[in-house]
Design an enzyme around this catalytic site. Structure first.
Site, PDB file in Angstrom:
ATOM      1  N   GLY A 240       0.795  -1.231   0.000  1.00 44.58           N
ATOM      2  CA  GLY A 240       0.000   0.000   0.000  1.00 44.58           C
ATOM      3  C   GLY A 240       0.823   1.274   0.000  1.00 44.58           C
ATOM      4  O   GLY A 240       0.421   2.265   0.620  1.00 44.58           O
ATOM      5  N   LYS A 241       1.960   1.279  -0.709  1.00 48.16           N
ATOM      6  CA  LYS A 241       2.795   2.502  -0.762  1.00 48.16           C
ATOM      7  C   LYS A 241       2.009   3.694  -1.312  1.00 48.16           C
ATOM      8  O   LYS A 241       1.982   4.765  -0.726  1.00 48.16           O
ATOM      9  CB  LYS A 241       4.035   2.278  -1.648  1.00 48.16           C
ATOM     10  CG  LYS A 241       5.048   1.297  -1.150  1.00 48.16           C
ATOM     11  CD  LYS A 241       6.308   1.312  -2.007  1.00 48.16           C
ATOM     12  CE  LYS A 241       6.071   0.884  -3.435  1.00 48.16           C
ATOM     13  NZ  LYS A 241       5.689  -0.530  -3.568  1.00 48.16           N
ATOM     14  N   THR A 242       1.382   3.462  -2.468  1.00 44.02           N
ATOM     15  CA  THR A 242       0.654   4.555  -3.116  1.00 44.02           C
ATOM     16  C   THR A 242      -0.523   5.004  -2.259  1.00 44.02           C
ATOM     17  O   THR A 242      -0.767   6.213  -2.110  1.00 44.02           O
ATOM     18  CB  THR A 242       0.163   4.120  -4.511  1.00 44.02           C
ATOM     19  OG1 THR A 242       1.283   3.725  -5.304  1.00 44.02           O
ATOM     20  CG2 THR A 242      -0.562   5.260  -5.204  1.00 44.02           C
ATOM     21  N   GLU A 266       3.672   5.502 -12.340  1.00 44.11           N
ATOM     22  CA  GLU A 266       3.102   4.161 -12.480  1.00 44.11           C
ATOM     23  C   GLU A 266       1.621   4.204 -12.841  1.00 44.11           C
ATOM     24  O   GLU A 266       1.168   3.482 -13.725  1.00 44.11           O
ATOM     25  CB  GLU A 266       3.301   3.373 -11.185  1.00 44.11           C
ATOM     26  CG  GLU A 266       2.854   1.938 -11.273  1.00 44.11           C
ATOM     27  CD  GLU A 266       3.151   1.163 -10.005  1.00 44.11           C
ATOM     28  OE1 GLU A 266       3.372  -0.054 -10.092  1.00 44.11           O
ATOM     29  OE2 GLU A 266       3.169   1.785  -8.920  1.00 44.11           O
ATOM     30  N   GLU A 410      18.212  -1.723  -5.751  1.00 46.58           N
ATOM     31  CA  GLU A 410      19.125  -0.873  -6.527  1.00 46.58           C
ATOM     32  C   GLU A 410      19.488   0.359  -5.705  1.00 46.58           C
ATOM     33  O   GLU A 410      19.482   1.480  -6.186  1.00 46.58           O
ATOM     34  CB  GLU A 410      18.462  -0.465  -7.842  1.00 46.58           C
ATOM     35  CG  GLU A 410      18.157  -1.620  -8.764  1.00 46.58           C
ATOM     36  CD  GLU A 410      17.296  -1.218  -9.946  1.00 46.58           C
ATOM     37  OE1 GLU A 410      17.442  -1.828 -11.016  1.00 46.58           O
ATOM     38  OE2 GLU A 410      16.491  -0.301  -9.790  1.00 46.58           O
ATOM     39  N   GLY A 412      22.025   1.885  -4.344  1.00 47.47           N
ATOM     40  CA  GLY A 412      23.003   2.927  -4.617  1.00 47.47           C
ATOM     41  C   GLY A 412      23.247   3.741  -3.367  1.00 47.47           C
ATOM     42  O   GLY A 412      23.626   3.214  -2.323  1.00 47.47           O
ATOM     43  N   LYS A 451      15.323   5.023   9.539  1.00 52.52           N
ATOM     44  CA  LYS A 451      16.376   6.040   9.591  1.00 52.52           C
ATOM     45  C   LYS A 451      15.726   7.387   9.840  1.00 52.52           C
ATOM     46  O   LYS A 451      14.721   7.733   9.208  1.00 52.52           O
ATOM     47  CB  LYS A 451      17.174   6.095   8.277  1.00 52.52           C
ATOM     48  CG  LYS A 451      18.250   7.180   8.286  1.00 52.52           C
ATOM     49  CD  LYS A 451      18.992   7.306   6.962  1.00 52.52           C
ATOM     50  CE  LYS A 451      20.000   8.448   7.020  1.00 52.52           C
ATOM     51  NZ  LYS A 451      20.730   8.625   5.745  1.00 52.52           N
TER      52      LYS A 451
END
Length: 510
Positions: A240-242, A266, A410, A412, A451
């Protein structure tokens, strides 16, 4: 052996030297930069004549506005007196310049006294000061356009770097963000005190110092999303991010009258709006898609979406948007609508303008994007919230599926660049119906603040997730925990609560 390619900063230094040559050539042909030296003298004289004159213009007048170097020095001396709450007149300004060893450089005490003879009173000081600002803006535009012209003729100039730098400098001018590369401690202390005072006033209204998320427990820890912060919200698909960020955007815009920009890479803008309507009107999204609504649902729809219709939410659904386009659009929205927060759904679908270069892998590109988003947050002075995917390692983990920072896909430098990282975790999705404290997990989502550059981290902030409406909200009860000495349990009569079986009811504490 080929000569090593110059870095962008080295080329910029070389180009600035060329700009000076172009400027000197313009002077040879009789063209001088826009200026109004006589008005500069009148403004300085008016400030030294009347004690309240400076307070009328100090919020937009600064030393760089003055064309003559002597006038810049005098105005800085006046500001030093003002910041130290000392009186401002001919004698105090003269003494201040003498103590700095700059009195003779500006023409001596005689020139300071002559300035006060240039004007009779400070009645028109604001009008005169705005003329000086206009002249300064013209000089800045000439400087920028000259710089662009020279750089455009340089074969080694990256066109995207040039466009971004040009737009940033013009945006800074339009916003009055005309600061130098460094500021003295006295100025920074003053600005910090003013910011603390503004935060205190804001907390009285919203209970937060930043942009509120609308979730009580989360805002208690974060104090709202802070200006210039990059916030990463990550989870596996289906968590449920969106829905979470749409709920936050709705809360900020409707309940706290904030302006929110959403960049959806998206889903289409129409799909996002349908989700917002479903959550606001509490009507299942499949009914909205089919149009099969009962009469009472039509009434419910029209009654509840009026607030949403007036909300300052701006949605851009450009697919595969790159960092350069994103920055350009955000700057325009900041200028036109004063946006308070930017949401990006989601980071891995973005492109960087470095993707055409050789030997650049996806991790390097994601690192470039995250650094650019952090720089954009500082540039616009707004919180930037970017959604991110998690790697499949979460699914392979035995036992609990709670995400960790190492799961960022990813990654990075995402973890390094972010000021805050939050994970969304719904145990129910993994058929875990009871947490470590033996509390039911049905209809519950945990927000893990992994964080937090500004303070403590938090393992589980519990929110209610209503799957049928794709909506997050506060838990209006503490499962098994006392409130003011009384245990409060959920009621089946609360229509907002998801259906629960008897075995999901919290156990009585006695």
């Amino acid at each position: 052996m080929e000569k090593k390619t110059e870095s962008f900063s080295e080329r910029l230094t070389s180009i600035r030297a060329k700009i000076q040559q172009v400027a000197s050539q313009q002077l040879e042909y009789g063209r001088i930069p826009p200026q109004a030296v006589d008005i500069e003298e009148a403004v300085l004289g008016a400030i030294m004549l009347e004690k309240d004159a400076l307070t009328e213009v100090v919020d937009f007048l600064h030393a760089d506005v003055f064309y003559r170097e002597e006038h810049k020095i005098i105005f800085n001396a006046i500001l030093n007196l003002y910041n130290n709450t000392k009186p401002i007149d001919i004698l105090t300004v003269t003494n201040e310049l003498r103590s700095e060893g700059k009195l003779e450089a500006v023409g001596g005490a005689f020139y300071i006294s002559e300035l006060t003879n240039r004007v009779g009173s400070s009645a028109n000081i604001e009008y005169h000061s705005r003329i000086l600002v206009e002249k300064f803006l013209l000089r800045e535009l000439i400087r920028i356009s000259t710089q662009v012209q020279v750089m455009a003729y340089d074969d080694q100039t990256d066109v995207f770097d040039l466009l971004d730098q040009t737009e940033r400098e013009i945006f800074n001018i339009s916003q009055g963000n005309l600061k130098g590369s460094y500021l003295p401690m006295s100025t920074l202390i003053t600005k910090s005190i003013e910011e603390i005072e503004n935060i205190s006033k804001n907390r009285e209204k919203t209970g937060t110092s930043g942009v509120p998320s609308g979730f009580i427990e989360l805002d208690k820890i974060t104090l709202g999303w802070q200006k210039s912060d990059l916030i990463i919200i990550a989870s596996r698909p289906g968590m449920g991010k969106t829905s979470f960020v749409l709920s936050m955007a709705r809360n900020a815009a409707v309940d706290f009258e904030k302006s929110v920009a959403i960049f959806s890479l998206e889903m289409s803008a129409t799909q996002l709006v349908n989700r917002l309507i479903s959550a606001e009107a509490e009507i299942r999204s499949e009914k909205l898609r089919s149009g099969d609504l009962a009469e009472h649902e039509w009434e419910q729809l029209h009654a509840k979406i009026s607030k949403l219709a007036n909300a300052k939410i701006f949605i851009d659904d450009t697919p595969g948007i790159n960092v350069f386009e994103l920055r350009a659009k955000c700057r325009r929205m900041k200028s036109q609508y004063g946006i308070d927060m930017v949401i990006i759904d989601y980071l891995q679908l973005m492109n960087s303008h470095i993707d055409n270069r050789k030997n650049v892998n996806r991790e390097q590109e994601i690192s470039s994007i995250s650094r650019a988003l952090k720089a954009m947050a500082k540039d616009l002075d707004v919180p930037v919230i970017a959604l991110s995917q998690l790697s499949r390692e979460v699914e392979k983990r035995s036992g609990t599926k709670k995400p960790m920072l190492s799961d960022l896909r990813e990654s990075g430098s995402i973890e390094q660049d972010a000021d805050q990282v939050l994970f969304i975790y719904r145990p129910e999705y993994y058929k875990i119906y009871e947490d470590d404290d033996h509390l039911p997990t049905k209809g519950v989502a945990e927000i893990n603040l992994a964080k937090n550059r500004h303070g403590q981290v938090r393992d589980a902030i519990r929110l209610r997730f209503i799957d049928s409406f794709a909506k997050f909200s506060d838990l209006d009860y503490n499962l098994g925990l006392p409130q003011n000495g009384t245990f409060v349990l959920p009621s089946k009569a609360n229509h907002d609560l998801p259906d629960q079986e008897d075995e999901d009811e919290p156990p009585m504490p006695f």
